[in-house]
Enzyme design. Structure first.
Site, PDB file in Angstrom:
ATOM      1  N   ASN A  54      -0.408 -44.581   9.406  1.00  0.00           N
ATOM      2  CA  ASN A  54       0.190 -45.909   9.485  1.00  0.00           C
ATOM      3  C   ASN A  54       1.438 -45.923   8.605  1.00  0.00           C
ATOM      4  O   ASN A  54       1.350 -45.886   7.381  1.00  0.00           O
ATOM      5  CB  ASN A  54      -0.827 -46.956   9.003  1.00  0.00           C
ATOM      6  N   ASP A 100      -8.880 -47.432   3.203  1.00  0.00           N
ATOM      7  CA  ASP A 100      -9.349 -48.201   4.358  1.00  0.00           C
ATOM      8  C   ASP A 100      -9.369 -49.644   3.914  1.00  0.00           C
ATOM      9  O   ASP A 100      -9.843 -49.959   2.818  1.00  0.00           O
ATOM     10  CB  ASP A 100     -10.728 -47.753   4.823  1.00  0.00           C
TER      11      ASP A 100
END
Length: 204
Positions: A13, A76
């Site tokens: 990302n 995460d």
């Protein structure tokens, strides 16, 4: 000549990677060179099958370390909404059924909360960061409490930022500057807890 330790940031990302880089660079960690997954041989995607953010972060960091031998940090993160029983949680990135579709995920969240009064729209962004190296494993957790707005505002950030209003502010996370967000965000808080381990890595 001082040795430089390579630290692999295990994320594809680009916006998340940029945020991680800003926070780590801002901490003034000399002796660490940050690498992305694009800087190393292609690695298979680690499936996010854990039931907690910590599970997923640790799995990604372990896989990256195992494949490259480089100290690896992974994150995460997601949004926990009280009125939805803590969901979307670890399903945040694929809440609408389409992974990474921020607009669809946000639209579904707002639809699910349309009848929820303002006083019950509490939520928190959560980030678990894991560091795996030859010295062992460290996992930390940062939380950023706030509420869910009734419509998106702002063009910055990513994910649910346009509808998340941090406590103590009337702007959404997407309306904060990068520096403002880094100072208070869930990821910034998690990385602050990880800094002692990263400093040990850099000076080890």
């Amino acid at each position: 000549m001082a040795l430089v330790t390579k630290l692999l940031v295990a994320s594809r990302n680009r916006k998340k990677l940029a945020e991680l880089r800003r926070v780590l660079d801002g901490a003034g960690l000399s002796g660490l060179t940050l690498l992305s997954l694009g800087d190393v041989s292609p690695l298979p995607e680690t499936p996010e099958t854990g039931v907690t953010f910590e599970d997923n972060a640790l799995a990604k960091a372990r896989d990256a370390f195992s494949a490259t031998g480089l100290a690896s940090v992974a994150d995460d993160s997601g949004l926990e909404v009280a009125a939805l029983g803590g969901m979307p949680g670890v399903l945040s990135a694929r809440w609408s059924g389409r992974y990474g579709d921020d607009a669809a995920n946000t639209a579904l969240l707002l639809a699910q909360l349309c009848d929820v009064p303002d006083e019950r729209r509490g939520a928190a962004f959560v980030s678990a960061c894991a560091l795996v190296s030859g010295s062992g494993e460290v996992v930390v957790r940062g939380e950023w409490p706030g509420t869910i707005a009734r419509e998106p505002r702002g063009d910055g950030g990513f994910g649910y930022d346009p509808v998340f209003v941090p406590y103590g502010d009337d702007r959404t996370a997407a309306q904060l500057s990068p520096a403002e967000k880094d100072a208070v965000s869930h990821r910034g808080r998690a990385l602050a807890l990880l800094l002692p381990a990263l400093r040990s890595l850099a000076t080890g």
